[in-house]
Design a protein around this motif. Structure first.
Motif, PDB file in Angstrom:
ATOM      1  N   TYR A  29      23.963  21.884  14.071  1.00  0.00           N
ATOM      2  CA  TYR A  29      22.869  20.764  14.191  1.00  0.00           C
ATOM      3  C   TYR A  29      22.345  20.729  15.551  1.00  0.00           C
ATOM      4  O   TYR A  29      22.744  21.364  16.539  1.00  0.00           O
ATOM      5  CB  TYR A  29      24.024  19.335  14.005  1.00  0.00           C
ATOM      6  CG  TYR A  29      24.171  19.139  12.716  1.00  0.00           C
ATOM      7  CD1 TYR A  29      23.904  18.391  11.831  1.00  0.00           C
ATOM      8  CD2 TYR A  29      25.453  19.963  12.057  1.00  0.00           C
ATOM      9  CE1 TYR A  29      24.368  18.197  10.559  1.00  0.00           C
ATOM     10  CE2 TYR A  29      25.862  19.775  10.882  1.00  0.00           C
ATOM     11  CZ  TYR A  29      25.281  18.842   9.929  1.00  0.00           C
ATOM     12  OH  TYR A  29      25.771  18.562   8.826  1.00  0.00           O
ATOM     13  N   THR A  76      18.866   5.812   3.291  1.00  0.00           N
ATOM     14  CA  THR A  76      18.125   6.448   2.090  1.00  0.00           C
ATOM     15  C   THR A  76      17.983   5.058   1.355  1.00  0.00           C
ATOM     16  O   THR A  76      18.055   4.005   1.614  1.00  0.00           O
ATOM     17  CB  THR A  76      18.940   7.385   1.173  1.00  0.00           C
ATOM     18  OG1 THR A  76      18.025   7.716   0.334  1.00  0.00           O
ATOM     19  CG2 THR A  76      20.069   6.681   0.727  1.00  0.00           C
ATOM     20  N   ASP A 146      25.959  16.455  -1.453  1.00  0.00           N
ATOM     21  CA  ASP A 146      26.106  15.894  -0.151  1.00  0.00           C
ATOM     22  C   ASP A 146      27.699  16.344   0.250  1.00  0.00           C
ATOM     23  O   ASP A 146      28.325  16.904  -0.268  1.00  0.00           O
ATOM     24  CB  ASP A 146      26.105  14.398  -0.020  1.00  0.00           C
ATOM     25  CG  ASP A 146      25.553  13.940   1.140  1.00  0.00           C
ATOM     26  OD1 ASP A 146      24.333  13.652   1.223  1.00  0.00           O
ATOM     27  OD2 ASP A 146      26.311  14.066   2.238  1.00  0.00           O
TER      28      ASP A 146
HETATM   29  C1  SAM Z   1      19.188  10.701   5.717  1.00  0.00           C
HETATM   30  S1  SAM Z   1      20.243  11.086   4.466  1.00  0.00           S
HETATM   31  C2  SAM Z   1      18.845  11.737   3.491  1.00  0.00           C
HETATM   32  C3  SAM Z   1      19.173  11.143   2.008  1.00  0.00           C
HETATM   33  C4  SAM Z   1      17.859  11.445   1.249  1.00  0.00           C
HETATM   34  N1  SAM Z   1      17.531  12.901   0.921  1.00  0.00           N
HETATM   35  C5  SAM Z   1      16.606  10.732   1.622  1.00  0.00           C
HETATM   36  O1  SAM Z   1      15.631  11.356   1.906  1.00  0.00           O
HETATM   37  O2  SAM Z   1      16.512   9.324   1.339  1.00  0.00           O
HETATM   38  C6  SAM Z   1      20.805  12.698   5.022  1.00  0.00           C
HETATM   39  C7  SAM Z   1      22.067  13.226   4.107  1.00  0.00           C
HETATM   40  O3  SAM Z   1      22.245  14.591   4.481  1.00  0.00           O
HETATM   41  C8  SAM Z   1      23.550  14.844   4.419  1.00  0.00           C
HETATM   42  N2  SAM Z   1      24.163  16.042   5.060  1.00  0.00           N
HETATM   43  C9  SAM Z   1      24.188  16.206   6.710  1.00  0.00           C
HETATM   44  N3  SAM Z   1      24.772  17.259   6.648  1.00  0.00           N
HETATM   45  C10 SAM Z   1      25.005  18.072   5.564  1.00  0.00           C
HETATM   46  C11 SAM Z   1      25.494  19.083   5.227  1.00  0.00           C
HETATM   47  N4  SAM Z   1      25.747  20.073   5.823  1.00  0.00           N
HETATM   48  N5  SAM Z   1      25.505  19.360   3.926  1.00  0.00           N
HETATM   49  C12 SAM Z   1      25.150  18.517   2.858  1.00  0.00           C
HETATM   50  N6  SAM Z   1      24.724  17.249   3.283  1.00  0.00           N
HETATM   51  C13 SAM Z   1      24.462  17.044   4.617  1.00  0.00           C
HETATM   52  C14 SAM Z   1      24.132  13.668   4.988  1.00  0.00           C
HETATM   53  O4  SAM Z   1      25.586  13.274   4.764  1.00  0.00           O
HETATM   54  C15 SAM Z   1      23.304  12.604   4.606  1.00  0.00           C
HETATM   55  O5  SAM Z   1      23.891  11.812   3.340  1.00  0.00           O
END
Ligand code: SAM
Length: 272
Positions: A29, A76, A146
């Protein structure tokens, strides 16, 4: 002891601890983003030093959950940025629907509490209904994945708060969700969508996808992780499959020549 923002060793020790104990790949990250998020929790608990916060995590499992929640950023909405879904329904859905794929496989990668996954399924359902054609799981399957288990539990319930509907056209809401709280997605849509825990960084991607939406997830990753993920999405897509990114995300590195732009404004691309 340096102030938290200058304490690089303390920060490194804390993120290594989180990665080790919670299998949360902090190293992939963007550091600025991690620091900002961790600072939010430290402020909330009145802790000033990384070492003290690490000790607090050892004592307080609930704080650990809150931290992971803060790091994963689960914000979201259904049909978040309606114009993107409008473009998907015009430029992607008809092509896949007319194509040979049975079932059409969609993947919402980083689906949070499922809003994006259900929104995609609804687009296909509307298209099928307009054509008077049946749709079930033999015709369309949307996978939402997720890293965050709590979000996935909520996704499986398929129930949404009022705020989740801010971008949803009224007629879509009326047709596909119960009228009273908890506003629940209708069973015809629920049966097209499944959820799985997958870490985009460590778990191999599913194969044979026709549409991948990975929106508002890549922004949190550093550049080299983003490039790796674009390669994985490319491999996960069947030839001619579509990739949709978030409004402020774009293709980087080799992916720029592996995908053609379908609607660059709405971040819709197609595997070459
Ligand atoms: C801001 S949300 C986006 C949700 C949706 N895609 C939208 O655009 O509304 C980001 C998501 O990415 C997930 N996330 C972060 N790191 C991740 C990883 N390494 N693998 C899978 N999901 C991840 C978080 O848990 C979170 O639910």
């Amino acid at each position: 002891m340096p102030a938290a923002e200058l304490d690089d060793a303390g920060f490194a020790a804390l993120t290594a601890k989180i990665a080790r104990e919670r299998a949360f790949g902090c190293a992939s990250y963007k550091e600025k983003c991690l620091r900002r998020r961790i600072a939010v929790r430290m402020r909330a608990r009145g802790v000033h030093r990384f070492a003290d916060y690490a000790a607090l995590l050892d004592r307080d499992a609930l704080e650990y959950e809150r931290l992971i929640d803060t790091l994963t950023i689960n914000v979201t909405k259904l049909f978040r940025n309606w114009s993107a879904f409008d473009a998907i329904s015009r430029l992607v859905v008809p092509i896949l629907w007319e194509g040979a794929a049975r079932p059409i496989r969609g993947w919402s990668a980083g689906c949070s509490s499922g809003e994006e996954s259900y929104s995609l399924a609804i687009l296909f359902h509307r298209h099928a209904a307009l054509r008077g054609e049946p749709i079930d799981a033999s015709r369309l399957q949307v996978l939402g994945s997720d890293i965050d288990r709590a979000s996935l539990e909520s996704a499986r319930r398929g129930q949404f708060a009022e705020a989740a509907f801010a971008d949803t056209p009224a007629e879509v809401r009326r047709r596909y969700f119960s009228a009273r709280p908890p506003f629940e997605v209708v069973p015809e849509i629920r049966s097209l969508v499944s959820f799985e825990r997958r870490d985009l960084i460590v778990d191999p991607p599913p194969r044979g996808m026709h549409l991948i939406a990975c929106r508002n997830v890549l922004i949190y990753f550093d550049r080299s992780t983003q490039e790796t993920l674009f390669q994985r999405f490319h491999d996960a897509l069947a030839p001619g499959g579509f990739l949709v990114l978030g409004k402020v995300e774009t293709l980087l590195g080799p992916a720029r020549s592996q995908f053609a732009a379908v609607d660059p404004r709405e971040r819709i691309f197609r595997r070459r």
